[in-house]
Write a protein that holds these residues in place. Structure first.
Motif, PDB file in Angstrom:
ATOM      1  N   ILE A  63      -4.835  -8.101  -6.258  1.00 25.94           N
ATOM      2  CA  ILE A  63      -4.143  -9.056  -7.134  1.00 25.94           C
ATOM      3  C   ILE A  63      -4.827  -9.111  -8.495  1.00 25.94           C
ATOM      4  O   ILE A  63      -4.175  -9.193  -9.544  1.00 25.94           O
ATOM      5  CB  ILE A  63      -4.129 -10.461  -6.484  1.00 25.94           C
ATOM      6  N   GLU A  64      -6.151  -9.026  -8.484  1.00 24.69           N
ATOM      7  CA  GLU A  64      -6.924  -9.132  -9.724  1.00 24.69           C
ATOM      8  C   GLU A  64      -6.931  -7.829 -10.522  1.00 24.69           C
ATOM      9  O   GLU A  64      -7.069  -7.851 -11.744  1.00 24.69           O
ATOM     10  CB  GLU A  64      -8.354  -9.557  -9.397  1.00 24.69           C
ATOM     11  N   ASP A  65      -6.794  -6.700  -9.827  1.00 22.42           N
ATOM     12  CA  ASP A  65      -6.803  -5.408 -10.525  1.00 22.42           C
ATOM     13  C   ASP A  65      -5.702  -4.527  -9.931  1.00 22.42           C
ATOM     14  O   ASP A  65      -5.917  -3.773  -8.995  1.00 22.42           O
ATOM     15  CB  ASP A  65      -8.163  -4.735 -10.376  1.00 22.42           C
ATOM     16  N   VAL A  66      -4.492  -4.626 -10.480  1.00 18.65           N
ATOM     17  CA  VAL A  66      -3.351  -3.899  -9.909  1.00 18.65           C
ATOM     18  C   VAL A  66      -3.483  -2.386 -10.092  1.00 18.65           C
ATOM     19  O   VAL A  66      -2.784  -1.620  -9.419  1.00 18.65           O
ATOM     20  CB  VAL A  66      -2.017  -4.388 -10.507  1.00 18.65           C
ATOM     21  N   SER A  67      -4.367  -1.933 -10.984  1.00 22.27           N
ATOM     22  CA  SER A  67      -4.554  -0.484 -11.141  1.00 22.27           C
ATOM     23  C   SER A  67      -5.089   0.142  -9.854  1.00 22.27           C
ATOM     24  O   SER A  67      -4.891   1.341  -9.615  1.00 22.27           O
ATOM     25  CB  SER A  67      -5.509  -0.189 -12.297  1.00 22.27           C
ATOM     26  N   LEU A  68      -5.762  -0.668  -9.026  1.00 22.67           N
ATOM     27  CA  LEU A  68      -6.260  -0.162  -7.744  1.00 22.67           C
ATOM     28  C   LEU A  68      -5.116   0.228  -6.814  1.00 22.67           C
ATOM     29  O   LEU A  68      -5.274   1.109  -5.968  1.00 22.67           O
ATOM     30  CB  LEU A  68      -7.128  -1.218  -7.057  1.00 22.67           C
ATOM     31  N   ILE A  69      -3.976  -0.425  -6.957  1.00 18.92           N
ATOM     32  CA  ILE A  69      -2.838  -0.139  -6.080  1.00 18.92           C
ATOM     33  C   ILE A  69      -2.379   1.300  -6.266  1.00 18.92           C
ATOM     34  O   ILE A  69      -2.205   2.049  -5.305  1.00 18.92           O
ATOM     35  CB  ILE A  69      -1.690  -1.136  -6.334  1.00 18.92           C
ATOM     36  N   GLU A  70      -2.207   1.702  -7.520  1.00 25.55           N
ATOM     37  CA  GLU A  70      -1.791   3.079  -7.796  1.00 25.55           C
ATOM     38  C   GLU A  70      -2.886   4.070  -7.408  1.00 25.55           C
ATOM     39  O   GLU A  70      -2.618   5.092  -6.760  1.00 25.55           O
ATOM     40  CB  GLU A  70      -1.457   3.238  -9.276  1.00 25.55           C
ATOM     41  N   LYS A  71      -4.123   3.769  -7.785  1.00 20.62           N
ATOM     42  CA  LYS A  71      -5.244   4.678  -7.506  1.00 20.62           C
ATOM     43  C   LYS A  71      -5.444   4.867  -6.005  1.00 20.62           C
ATOM     44  O   LYS A  71      -5.524   5.999  -5.509  1.00 20.62           O
ATOM     45  CB  LYS A  71      -6.517   4.111  -8.138  1.00 20.62           C
ATOM     46  N   LEU A  81      -5.994 -16.971 -10.005  1.00 19.31           N
ATOM     47  CA  LEU A  81      -5.534 -15.618  -9.708  1.00 19.31           C
ATOM     48  C   LEU A  81      -4.589 -15.191 -10.835  1.00 19.31           C
ATOM     49  O   LEU A  81      -3.730 -15.968 -11.271  1.00 19.31           O
ATOM     50  CB  LEU A  81      -4.793 -15.572  -8.367  1.00 19.31           C
ATOM     51  N   PRO A  82      -4.723 -13.964 -11.326  1.00 18.92           N
ATOM     52  CA  PRO A  82      -3.940 -13.553 -12.505  1.00 18.92           C
ATOM     53  C   PRO A  82      -2.449 -13.386 -12.238  1.00 18.92           C
ATOM     54  O   PRO A  82      -1.662 -13.340 -13.184  1.00 18.92           O
ATOM     55  CB  PRO A  82      -4.573 -12.218 -12.901  1.00 18.92           C
ATOM     56  N   ARG A  83      -2.068 -13.283 -10.969  1.00 16.91           N
ATOM     57  CA  ARG A  83      -0.660 -13.139 -10.639  1.00 16.91           C
ATOM     58  C   ARG A  83      -0.405 -13.675  -9.241  1.00 16.91           C
ATOM     59  O   ARG A  83      -1.339 -13.878  -8.462  1.00 16.91           O
ATOM     60  CB  ARG A  83      -0.201 -11.679 -10.747  1.00 16.91           C
ATOM     61  N   ASP A  84       0.842 -13.880  -8.930  1.00 12.17           N
ATOM     62  CA  ASP A  84       1.222 -14.404  -7.623  1.00 12.17           C
ATOM     63  C   ASP A  84       1.222 -13.273  -6.587  1.00 12.17           C
ATOM     64  O   ASP A  84       1.036 -12.098  -6.914  1.00 12.17           O
ATOM     65  CB  ASP A  84       2.611 -15.031  -7.720  1.00 12.17           C
ATOM     66  N   PHE A  85       1.452 -13.630  -5.343  1.00 12.50           N
ATOM     67  CA  PHE A  85       1.513 -12.628  -4.278  1.00 12.50           C
ATOM     68  C   PHE A  85       2.502 -13.100  -3.218  1.00 12.50           C
ATOM     69  O   PHE A  85       2.871 -14.273  -3.143  1.00 12.50           O
ATOM     70  CB  PHE A  85       0.136 -12.408  -3.645  1.00 12.50           C
ATOM     71  N   SER A  86       2.933 -12.168  -2.376  1.00 15.66           N
ATOM     72  CA  SER A  86       3.818 -12.494  -1.255  1.00 15.66           C
ATOM     73  C   SER A  86       3.465 -11.607  -0.075  1.00 15.66           C
ATOM     74  O   SER A  86       2.848 -10.548  -0.235  1.00 15.66           O
ATOM     75  CB  SER A  86       5.289 -12.316  -1.648  1.00 15.66           C
ATOM     76  N   ALA A  93       5.574  -5.385 -10.646  1.00 22.91           N
ATOM     77  CA  ALA A  93       6.174  -6.704 -10.902  1.00 22.91           C
ATOM     78  C   ALA A  93       5.428  -7.745 -10.095  1.00 22.91           C
ATOM     79  O   ALA A  93       4.929  -7.475  -9.018  1.00 22.91           O
ATOM     80  CB  ALA A  93       7.648  -6.691 -10.503  1.00 22.91           C
ATOM     81  N   GLU A  94       5.354  -8.926 -10.615  1.00 20.02           N
ATOM     82  CA  GLU A  94       4.768 -10.014  -9.838  1.00 20.02           C
ATOM     83  C   GLU A  94       5.808 -10.498  -8.851  1.00 20.02           C
ATOM     84  O   GLU A  94       7.003 -10.499  -9.151  1.00 20.02           O
ATOM     85  CB  GLU A  94       4.334 -11.129 -10.772  1.00 20.02           C
ATOM     86  N   PRO A  95       5.417 -10.929  -7.689  1.00 17.36           N
ATOM     87  CA  PRO A  95       4.038 -10.951  -7.190  1.00 17.36           C
ATOM     88  C   PRO A  95       3.626  -9.608  -6.580  1.00 17.36           C
ATOM     89  O   PRO A  95       4.463  -8.753  -6.342  1.00 17.36           O
ATOM     90  CB  PRO A  95       4.122 -12.018  -6.107  1.00 17.36           C
ATOM     91  N   VAL A  96       2.322  -9.457  -6.320  1.00 14.02           N
ATOM     92  CA  VAL A  96       1.835  -8.315  -5.550  1.00 14.02           C
ATOM     93  C   VAL A  96       2.304  -8.501  -4.116  1.00 14.02           C
ATOM     94  O   VAL A  96       2.120  -9.560  -3.522  1.00 14.02           O
ATOM     95  CB  VAL A  96       0.299  -8.210  -5.618  1.00 14.02           C
ATOM     96  N   LYS A  97       2.920  -7.455  -3.566  1.00 11.30           N
ATOM     97  CA  LYS A  97       3.564  -7.574  -2.259  1.00 11.30           C
ATOM     98  C   LYS A  97       2.731  -6.886  -1.175  1.00 11.30           C
ATOM     99  O   LYS A  97       2.540  -5.672  -1.217  1.00 11.30           O
ATOM    100  CB  LYS A  97       4.963  -6.966  -2.312  1.00 11.30           C
ATOM    101  N   PHE A  98       2.267  -7.672  -0.230  1.00 11.68           N
ATOM    102  CA  PHE A  98       1.560  -7.146   0.929  1.00 11.68           C
ATOM    103  C   PHE A  98       2.551  -7.024   2.079  1.00 11.68           C
ATOM    104  O   PHE A  98       3.431  -7.876   2.254  1.00 11.68           O
ATOM    105  CB  PHE A  98       0.411  -8.068   1.335  1.00 11.68           C
ATOM    106  N   GLU A 112       9.144  -0.924  -1.438  1.00 14.03           N
ATOM    107  CA  GLU A 112       9.164  -2.146  -2.237  1.00 14.03           C
ATOM    108  C   GLU A 112       7.836  -2.894  -2.203  1.00 14.03           C
ATOM    109  O   GLU A 112       7.666  -3.886  -2.915  1.00 14.03           O
ATOM    110  CB  GLU A 112      10.272  -3.075  -1.721  1.00 14.03           C
ATOM    111  N   SER A 113       6.899  -2.428  -1.354  1.00 14.61           N
ATOM    112  CA  SER A 113       5.624  -3.131  -1.172  1.00 14.61           C
ATOM    113  C   SER A 113       4.513  -2.456  -1.956  1.00 14.61           C
ATOM    114  O   SER A 113       4.663  -1.338  -2.456  1.00 14.61           O
ATOM    115  CB  SER A 113       5.273  -3.194   0.321  1.00 14.61           C
ATOM    116  N   ASP A 114       3.374  -3.144  -2.029  1.00 14.50           N
ATOM    117  CA  ASP A 114       2.238  -2.643  -2.808  1.00 14.50           C
ATOM    118  C   ASP A 114       1.015  -2.303  -1.957  1.00 14.50           C
ATOM    119  O   ASP A 114       0.299  -1.348  -2.248  1.00 14.50           O
ATOM    120  CB  ASP A 114       1.832  -3.673  -3.867  1.00 14.50           C
ATOM    121  N   VAL A 115       0.741  -3.105  -0.918  1.00 18.73           N
ATOM    122  CA  VAL A 115      -0.461  -2.929  -0.095  1.00 18.73           C
ATOM    123  C   VAL A 115      -0.093  -3.182   1.361  1.00 18.73           C
ATOM    124  O   VAL A 115       0.603  -4.162   1.672  1.00 18.73           O
ATOM    125  CB  VAL A 115      -1.594  -3.892  -0.514  1.00 18.73           C
TER     126      VAL A 115
END
Length: 399
Positions: A355-363, A242-247, A209-214, A290-293
């Protein structure tokens, strides 16, 4: 093996004492595992520090035998908080030597080159030293301290370290032979199974979900580098398209908290950054989930455990080159990246990748979990037992 005896060949170590002035809950599982292997001859001597709440909670956790001594530490940490050196602790515990002698250990494990380590050395106990420092963290060490360490090193039968950089320091600074150093004696507390289940179900490229959460987790002091994170976020926030927001989620408290909030407002990123304050260690897992990175721009750290914590929750990691576990836990481009914390543009670039390539988060998150899987209580206890076994082979036992 809990038969009360552990050793190498015909050498028996039926009494091992661990001098551990303070510890938090992440050490409990490892200490319990060592106790299972050695038996009732294993005892931990520790200090009751009334001002340290996490240490007080851990003081009575676990099943391993312990002796709690009275006393207090004198802490000199001005340079440590500024990221310019380690804190100095002088332990005022007059009863500790008497308790140690009453246990009559065949071998003493002790933390670093501390007051208690020096005491055990003066009492002529064979030593295994647990060491976390690196060339960088020890860069400002005083010559007299270095001299004392050289003397104690000569009496030490084996060293336990948590990573390669600590091993490298001992070999290059004090000439310790590689065979005497055992690597991997530290791990974070395993996350609760129900939290892991929720991460496994929810984290994939389609469900982000947007935004990408750091997320940043650490003390809000100069040493941990939160100011540098804010500077990088300000640069990132100025980027167009940027293709999506972040927090940014900041967990932790410290003397710089109010100043950092004000700084976020000055930089125009207050709407991007959420300060959650101090979170109890057993309550931190849902925030990782709940976070991504994970991001840590520390200026000075031995082997920060928040890194393997985040990795166990399948988070990619952006880690400062000054974190002692950067060499051990980060595979560049596989599970994250290492950066210079004062290079704010570089950190902004790395954050933008996710943020630009969210597939990297899972990988990268899956790779983090694979890398950190070997850092667990059982494997950490194995390292301790190998060091103890090696030390036993170097001790001339007396009847």
């Amino acid at each position: 093996m809990k038969d009360g005896v552990y050793g190498s060949k015909d050498m028996e170590l039926d009494r091992v004492t661990y001098l551990l002035p303070t510890y938090t809950r992440y050490r409990v599982a490892v200490l319990d595992e060592i106790y299972k292997r050695i038996g009732d001859g294993f005892t931990v001597i520790t200090l009751r520090e009334r001002s340290l709440i996490p240490e007080q909670v851990a003081l009575y956790m676990g099943s391993f035998p312990r002796r709690i001594v009275r006393g207090r530490p004198l802490v000199f940490d001005k340079e440590f908080k500024a990221g310019k050196g380690n804190s100095a602790r002088v332990l005022l515990t007059p009863e500790m030597p008497f308790i140690l002698n009453s246990l009559r250990p065949r071998l003493v494990i002790s933390e670093a080159f501390s007051t208690w380590t020096i005491t055990a050395a003066l009492l002529n106990y064979p030593l295994v030293i647990y060491w976390e420092g690196t060339h960088y963290t020890e860069r400002n060490i005083k010559p007299w301290k270095s001299f004392i360490r050289h003397l104690i090193t000569k009496q030490t039968k084996a060293f336990l370290v948590n990573g390669y950089l600590s091993k490298k320091y001992l070999m290059e600074k004090f000439g310790v032979q590689e065979e005497c150093i055992f690597e991997g004696g530290l791990c974070s507390e395993p996350p609760p199974s129900q939290v892991i289940t929720s991460v496994n179900r929810g984290r994939n490229a389609q469900s982000f979900a947007e935004p990408v959460k750091f997320i940043f987790c650490g003390q809000l002091v100069q040493r941990k580098g939160p100011e540098h994170l804010l500077q990088a976020v300000a640069l990132l926030n100025k980027r167009e398209n940027l293709p999506r927001d972040f927090s940014i989620l900041i967990l932790g408290d410290g003397s710089d908290r109010d100043a950092l909030k004000h700084r976020a407002e000055e930089l125009g990123i207050a709407n991007k950054v959420a300060f959650r304050g101090f979170i109890q260690p057993d309550c931190v897992w849902p925030y990782y989930a709940e976070s991504d990175v994970f991001v840590l721009p520390t200026l000075h750290d031995n082997w920060p455990l928040v890194v393997p914590e985040a990795m166990s929750m399948k988070l990619p990691v952006l880690l400062s080159r000054y974190a002692g576990n950067s060499y051990d836990l980060v595979r560049e481009g596989e599970n994250g990246f290492i950066f210079e914390p004062t290079d704010h543009a570089r950190l902004a670039d790395l954050m933008a990748l996710y943020i630009e390539d969210v597939s990297l988060i899972e990988k990268h998150g899956k790779r983090s979990a694979e890398i950190v899987s070997r850092y667990n209580p059982a494997s950490a206890a194995d390292v301790y037992l190998k060091a103890i076994d090696f030390a036993a082979s170097r001790i001339e036992f007396k009847p």
